[in-house]
Write an enzyme that holds these catalytic residues in place. Structure first.
Site, mmCIF file in Angstrom:
data_model
loop_
_atom_site.group_PDB
_atom_site.id
_atom_site.type_symbol
_atom_site.label_atom_id
_atom_site.label_comp_id
_atom_site.label_asym_id
_atom_site.label_seq_id
_atom_site.Cartn_x
_atom_site.Cartn_y
_atom_site.Cartn_z
ATOM 1 N N ASN A 1 -4.474 6.400 -1.030
ATOM 2 C CA ASN A 1 -3.668 6.903 0.080
ATOM 3 C C ASN A 1 -3.033 8.250 -0.222
ATOM 4 O O ASN A 1 -2.606 8.954 0.693
ATOM 5 C CB ASN A 1 -2.593 5.887 0.464
ATOM 6 C CG ASN A 1 -3.145 4.774 1.323
ATOM 7 O OD1 ASN A 1 -4.087 4.980 2.084
ATOM 8 N ND2 ASN A 1 -2.584 3.585 1.196
ATOM 9 N N SER B 1 0.816 -1.210 0.000
ATOM 10 C CA SER B 1 0.000 0.000 0.000
ATOM 11 C C SER B 1 0.853 1.265 0.000
ATOM 12 O O SER B 1 0.330 2.354 -0.195
ATOM 13 C CB SER B 1 -0.896 0.019 1.247
ATOM 14 O OG SER B 1 -0.112 0.018 2.429
ATOM 15 N N GLU C 1 -6.746 -1.609 -6.470
ATOM 16 C CA GLU C 1 -5.880 -0.781 -7.306
ATOM 17 C C GLU C 1 -4.884 -1.698 -8.026
ATOM 18 O O GLU C 1 -4.127 -2.424 -7.373
ATOM 19 C CB GLU C 1 -5.120 0.235 -6.460
ATOM 20 C CG GLU C 1 -5.999 1.319 -5.864
ATOM 21 C CD GLU C 1 -5.232 2.282 -4.969
ATOM 22 O OE1 GLU C 1 -5.475 3.490 -5.049
ATOM 23 O OE2 GLU C 1 -4.381 1.811 -4.171
ATOM 24 N N HIS D 1 -3.509 -4.090 -5.157
ATOM 25 C CA HIS D 1 -3.723 -3.527 -3.829
ATOM 26 C C HIS D 1 -5.182 -3.653 -3.408
ATOM 27 O O HIS D 1 -6.044 -2.909 -3.864
ATOM 28 C CB HIS D 1 -3.290 -2.057 -3.798
ATOM 29 C CG HIS D 1 -3.460 -1.421 -2.451
ATOM 30 N ND1 HIS D 1 -3.776 -0.093 -2.302
ATOM 31 C CD2 HIS D 1 -3.369 -1.940 -1.196
ATOM 32 C CE1 HIS D 1 -3.877 0.186 -1.014
ATOM 33 N NE2 HIS D 1 -3.624 -0.916 -0.331
#
Length: 507
Positions: free
Chosen positions: A195, A124, A157, A145
């Protein structure tokens, strides 16, 4: 044309923790034989036993048939050694976030699996490019991900490093889709999509708290009841854990060479230093210890205004009119050439454009000015932030509170801060998503999909910018930058160009 991996292809999963076990569950439920390995003795066997129990529970609750649950459980097996993953056509790792560890693991896997096997990392925070650089054939590796918990969270992802073959990324994309997930493509940059784009949700809230604009309970309530978010930023950080959230922020900030857009918070650093990590430690922004009372959001009282005049046809003015009508509250209509949405007992009320109420008062040459925040849906918002200029006559705040209360909205006074709460945060989220698109990290549609599904935002940031008007978002950011004098609020070229040309983010 690319296609998903056939369900006859075995999937190897390295790491039997919560994430690895979740990925194994998803792959087995989709029909693949799954081999689970963990370096900790007995961990893989325990995970397989647990997952079979999960399938049995799902069947008992009617979420899958007994036959499907039995079949999914039978497809799971534990490996005693890494070499047992050699027959896998796809191997996904979910081990510790350490570059050297992941590189070493994939070097070992590359020597074991067939030439056509795909290798995937669930990292991540680490560079997929850097992980792949350890391989003789980096093209076979990509990021896959998942979000925790993997069986429930729909987003995946699919991250391409510089060396990733396009065919590998497409196969993983199609495979994730076949597994019932919603995949998005992303380039290997710090934080990928979610993120990275999510950082302002936390950062702007903490800044507002540090500046004394409002307390954490009030800010959280505004995000829920005005912004439409499921959780406010402070309660979300407490749930994630400040050690985890702060580490991600530091990682993104460092990876972007200390770009001020991602500067970590001293307040959160202090929480981590104190061991106040949130729910798991009993204290964070809130106190979770037995007997502790949860603070209430601040709500103002205001008498019914003597005179209300609404101006213009913007969403806020239209919603106020409809809500006042529904409450049987009388109001007048008039035109105003200064952009105000209402005049209440002599106070001019504006939707924030990123300037403080004090700045608006100076620009207008009148002291009686207030600003209100934006909302996900002004027609249904249960709460709205407002601020008055310091020069506003006594009773001005009460008049604005009375207006909002008369419309069935909980009036929430905050200090006179630029952009207030929801508007400044949405503008910053949109700006970060726009910059990701501008720099080729992802498509605009992928940015919105990722933030809706990966963080449960009520609307994708770029779709929100389109709803507010890209020019409005650009104006808010420009005024924030002028107020603070910081590069943190610089406008993405993606938004700037669309504001100039009148195009939306998805045009």
């Amino acid at each position: 044309m690319m296609a998903a991996l056939d369900t006859a292809v075995a999937v190897g999963v390295v790491g039997a923790g919560a994430m690895g076990g979740g990925i194994a569950q998803v792959a087995a439920a989709a029909g693949h034989p799954v081999v689970l390995f963990d370096a900790r003795e007995g961990a893989a066997e325990q995970a397989v036993t647990k997952l079979r129990g999960v399938f049995a529970t799902l069947a008992a609750k009617g979420r899958m048939s007994a036959e499907a649950a039995e079949a999914a459980g039978s497809r799971l097996s534990a490996a005693a050694t890494l070499a047992a993953l050699a027959p896998a056509g796809l191997v996904v790792e979910a081990v510790v976030e350490d570059l050297a560890v992941k590189q070493g693991l994939f070097r070992d896997l590359e020597a074991l699996v067939a030439d056509g096997a795909i290798l995937a990392t669930n990292t991540s925070s680490l560079s997929v490019t850097a992980i792949g650089a350890a391989l003789a054939r980096p093209g076979r590796l990509a990021g896959l991900h998942f979000f925790n918990p993997a069986p429930l969270m729909p987003l995946v992802e699919v991250v391409s490093g510089l060396g990733t073959d396009a065919a590998v990324a497409e196969t993983l994309f199609d495979t994730a889709k076949a597994w019932g997930k919603t995949p998005v493509h992303a380039a290997s940059t710090p934080g990928f999509i979610v993120n990275r784009v999510a950082r302002p949700y936390y950062a702007e809230a903490i800044r507002l708290l540090e500046e004394g604009a409002a307390d954490s309970a009030t800010i959280d309530a505004l995000f829920r009841e005005a912004g439409g978010f499921r959780m406010g930023p402070f309660e979300l950080m407490d749930m994630i854990g400040h050690d985890v959230n702060f580490a991600v922020t530091r990682s993104v900030w460092s990876a972007f060479f200390h770009d001020p857009r991602f500067t970590p918070s001293l307040t959160q650093q202090e929480l981590v230093a104190a061991g106040f990590l949130g729910r798991k430690s009993g204290r964070g922004f809130y106190d979770y210890r037995e007997g502790a009372a949860r603070p209430a959001a601040r709500t103002a009282d205001g008498p019914a205004p003597a005179r209300i005049t609404l101006h213009g046809t913007c969403a806020m003015a239209a919603s106020l009119a409809a809500r006042l009508d529904a409450q049987g509250v009388a109001f007048a209509r008039a035109d105003a050439d200064d952009g105000r949405v209402a005049t209440v007992d002599g106070v001019a009320v504006f939707v924030t454009d990123g300037r403080t109420a004090a700045e608006r008062a100076v620009a207008l040459g009148t002291p009686a000015v207030a600003v209100v925040d934006t909302a996900f849906d002004p027609a249904t918002a249960g709460r709205l932030a407002f601020a008055t200029a310091h020069s506003c006559p006594a009773g001005g705040g009460e008049a604005v509170a009375g207006l909002l209360a008369a419309a069935g909205i909980a009036p929430t006074p905050v200090a006179d801060s630029p952009g207030l709460v929801v508007m400044r945060t949405v503008a910053m989220l949109a700006n970060e998503a726009a910059d990701a698109v501008h720099r080729g990290v992802c498509a605009a549609s992928s940015a919105d999909t990722a933030m809706r599904l990966g963080t449960n935002y009520p609307r994708g940031p770029l779709a929100w910018a389109d709803a507010l008007g890209v020019a409005t978002v650009a104006e808010v950011l420009g005024n924030l930058a002028a107020f603070y004098g910081e590069d943190r609020y610089r406008l993405s070229p993606f938004l700037r160009l669309r504001a100039i040309t009148g195009r939306g983010c998805h045009d």
